[in-house]
Each structure stands twice: as structure tokens, then as C-alpha cells.
Design a protein around this motif. Sequence first.
Motif, short mmCIF file in Angstrom:
data_model
loop_
_atom_site.label_atom_id
_atom_site.label_comp_id
_atom_site.label_asym_id
_atom_site.label_seq_id
_atom_site.Cartn_x
_atom_site.Cartn_y
_atom_site.Cartn_z
N UNK A 282 -9.71 -11.41 -4.58
CA UNK A 282 -10.75 -10.46 -4.62
C UNK A 282 -11.40 -9.11 -5.78
N UNK A 283 -10.22 -8.38 -5.44
CA UNK A 283 -10.52 -7.39 -6.99
C UNK A 283 -11.13 -8.06 -8.68
N UNK A 284 -10.37 -9.74 -8.38
CA UNK A 284 -10.58 -9.97 -9.63
C UNK A 284 -12.61 -11.17 -9.17
N UNK A 285 -12.17 -11.25 -8.23
CA UNK A 285 -14.02 -11.41 -8.24
C UNK A 285 -14.36 -10.54 -8.10
N UNK A 286 -15.05 -9.13 -7.81
CA UNK A 286 -15.27 -8.57 -7.86
C UNK A 286 -15.73 -7.30 -9.52
N UNK A 287 -14.84 -8.16 -10.24
CA UNK A 287 -14.85 -8.00 -11.66
C UNK A 287 -15.99 -8.78 -12.60
N UNK A 288 -15.41 -10.07 -11.93
CA UNK A 288 -16.17 -10.55 -13.16
C UNK A 288 -17.64 -10.64 -12.24
N UNK A 289 -18.34 -10.14 -10.77
CA UNK A 289 -19.45 -10.27 -10.66
C UNK A 289 -20.15 -9.14 -10.95
N UNK A 290 -18.86 -7.73 -11.10
CA UNK A 290 -19.48 -7.04 -11.86
C UNK A 290 -19.90 -5.79 -11.04
N UNK A 291 -19.41 -6.04 -9.73
CA UNK A 291 -19.26 -4.86 -8.71
C UNK A 291 -18.33 -3.78 -9.21
N UNK A 292 -17.36 -4.25 -9.62
CA UNK A 292 -15.87 -3.38 -9.97
C UNK A 292 -15.62 -3.35 -11.58
N UNK A 293 -15.02 -1.64 -12.72
CA UNK A 293 -14.84 -1.88 -13.22
C UNK A 293 -13.69 -2.74 -14.31
N UNK A 294 -13.14 -3.22 -14.81
CA UNK A 294 -12.41 -4.25 -15.27
C UNK A 294 -10.57 -2.99 -14.85
N UNK A 295 -11.35 -1.68 -15.79
CA UNK A 295 -10.40 -1.03 -15.73
C UNK A 295 -9.59 -0.75 -14.86
N UNK A 296 -10.39 -0.71 -13.54
CA UNK A 296 -9.82 -0.49 -12.15
C UNK A 296 -9.57 -1.32 -12.20
N UNK A 297 -9.83 -2.59 -11.87
CA UNK A 297 -9.65 -3.41 -11.72
C UNK A 297 -7.92 -4.00 -11.91
N UNK A 298 -7.69 -4.06 -12.90
CA UNK A 298 -5.93 -3.88 -13.84
C UNK A 298 -5.37 -3.27 -13.03
N UNK A 299 -5.05 -2.22 -13.21
CA UNK A 299 -5.25 -1.14 -12.69
C UNK A 299 -4.42 -1.55 -10.58
N UNK A 300 -5.55 -1.96 -10.35
CA UNK A 300 -6.16 -1.77 -8.96
C UNK A 300 -4.51 -3.66 -8.50
N UNK A 301 -4.35 -4.11 -9.58
CA UNK A 301 -4.12 -5.77 -9.53
C UNK A 301 -1.90 -5.04 -9.09
N UNK A 302 -2.31 -4.11 -10.19
CA UNK A 302 -1.08 -3.82 -10.88
C UNK A 302 -0.17 -3.15 -9.86
N UNK A 303 -0.82 -1.83 -9.00
CA UNK A 303 -0.33 -2.03 -7.75
C UNK A 303 -0.13 -2.80 -7.15
N UNK A 304 -1.16 -3.56 -6.62
CA UNK A 304 -1.60 -4.03 -5.15
C UNK A 304 0.45 -5.49 -6.01
N UNK A 305 0.62 -6.17 -6.70
CA UNK A 305 2.18 -6.63 -7.21
C UNK A 305 2.62 -6.05 -6.89
N UNK A 306 2.92 -4.22 -7.37
CA UNK A 306 4.32 -3.62 -6.82
C UNK A 306 4.23 -3.75 -5.36
N UNK A 307 3.54 -3.33 -4.23
CA UNK A 307 2.91 -3.41 -2.96
C UNK A 307 3.45 -4.76 -2.33
N UNK A 308 3.06 -5.30 -2.84
CA UNK A 308 3.83 -7.00 -2.79
C UNK A 308 5.03 -7.59 -3.08
N UNK A 309 5.96 -6.57 -3.77
CA UNK A 309 7.41 -6.49 -4.05
C UNK A 309 7.91 -5.84 -2.93
N UNK A 310 7.41 -4.69 -2.48
CA UNK A 310 8.01 -3.56 -1.56
C UNK A 310 8.00 -4.05 -0.31
#
Length: 288
Positions: free
Chosen positions: A108-136
Motif C-alpha cells: 500500500x505504501x508503494x502504491x501511494x508513492x507511485x501514485x504521488x500521494x506519499x513522498x518517496x523518502x517517507x515511504x522508504x522510512x515507513x517500509x523500514x519501520x514496518x519491517x521492524x514491526x513485522x519481526x517484533x
Amino acid sequence: TIGRRSPIHRSPPPTHSRLTASKMPAGLAMRWGAEASPESGKVINMQAAVAEMLAMALFVTVGCGTACGHGASDGETRLVVAFAFGMSILVLAYTIGHLSGGQINCAVTFSLVLGGQLPWYQGIVNTVFQLIGSVLGALAVAALFPCGRDLTGNLASHVINEDFGVGRAFLGEVIGTFFLCMVVWETAVSPRSGAGANACVAIGFAVFLAHLMLLPIDGCSINPTRSFGTAVVAEMRRGCGTFADGAMRDLWVMWVGPLLGAALAAGVKSLFAPRRLVDEKVGEGAQV
């Protein structure tokens, strides 16, 4: 700024206290609870990233914990698991929508970035933190369900059913994620949507329906970050006598398929975007 203010995508309100920025390379700065603006430049909202991490951890704990406790081997147990995943997204999207937009899914984050609704840099950081949350979240599930109590054998990781094969699983992930992202775009993002805050309901049920379809095929990912944590932590329990192998082998399908579906949704949404009125130009032409 996204046009419609429903919880799934709404950006957090800017705050004016404790907004000391941490400078980063290439003109980026990190702040807690602040949106980017022309004056502030490229600002990464760390409050949003942390909210995504916490929501992902809870999503994996509740959804995968339900699967481990009930199994997903027949219609009855699959209905329970699908409902748990769908309702978890619904509840968590309402919970953190005002903080991060409630993406809780890097597709969903990726789709929002591609569609111009979310800045790419925020999308990258959100994804990294989502990955950490998934492991936790996966670690929490492992603590709750020891080997002998985990009815999935792998912390509800995704393993492709040999009766369906890789091709069908890949196609199912593309379709399921496209379905989810289209619901996000047209209920939560589109300025013409009348869903408002109830967009979370539609999105939660989209996750529920996708799980009903894909659980027998590959356990239903449509969320690469959710798949990552359980696959990694389950690999640490390979010594369990009930260990079900294949999650790391099939993990690429749970990434490439959903990201492709998300990209397709970002492209198709442009077909339904409102067109700008050109009355003034038409009027000018008529006067000539």
C-alpha cells in the motif's frame, strides 16, 4: 496533501512543540509529528514511522497468532483466520490513521508513492519501520505459541500449496493486492469518495475477502512486510519437530506479486482521477 481526509491516508496534524529536526544528507530532516511544507523542505515524519511499526507488530501478533492457535486447514478455520486479519487492519487503520495514514503494508505504501500521494523518502522510512514491526510481531507470536502449540508449523508463514503451484500463487498475490490497493485509492484517497472515515471498513473487508480466496493457495500475503517477519523468525525455529519448511523459499512470491499488484493499482487509479475543468479555455476560444 491528499485530497480526502479519511483515516487510511490522512497525514498527522502539524505540531509546533518539540519539533527539533535531525539533519540528514541530501536536504532531508527528521521530525516528530510534522508534515513537510514548502518552508520546511523534505521532512521525514518519525511519528508516522513509529506508528506504522507498532501497528504492524500488533497486526502480525493478532493475525498470525489467530492462525497459529486455530490452524487454517478447512473452511471453518480459514474463515476465522481471514476475519482476524481483516478486522485487525480495520481496527488498526482507525487507530493510527491520524498519525501515519494507517498503511500497515509496504505494498500500500508503494502504491501511494507511485501514485504521488506519499513522498518517496517517507515511504522508504515507513517500509523500514514496518519491517521492524513485522519481526517484533513474529517474535511475540513465537513467544505465545511454542512449537507444539503452533498449528501452522511455521508461525503462519506463507508456503505455496503444491497443488496450485508458483504461477497460480503469484497471480493470486497480484490480483489480491491490486484489489486491496484499488479499494484504498477509491475509498480513502479519491476526492470523490463518499466513504470518509468508513473507508477503513471497506479496506478491512477487502483484506478479509482476499484471505478467503488465497488462504488455500499460499496462506494469503498481499502484504510483503507481514510475510517477512514470520518467515525470518520461523526460520529460527527450524529445529522444531513440527516445523513446516518453504517460507523462505517462497518469500519472493510474497514480495514481487504484491508489489506488482500495487503498481498496477497506482496506474489504473489514474483512469478514474477527476479531470480538470477547461471551461475558461473553451470560453476564450469561443470569443476569438
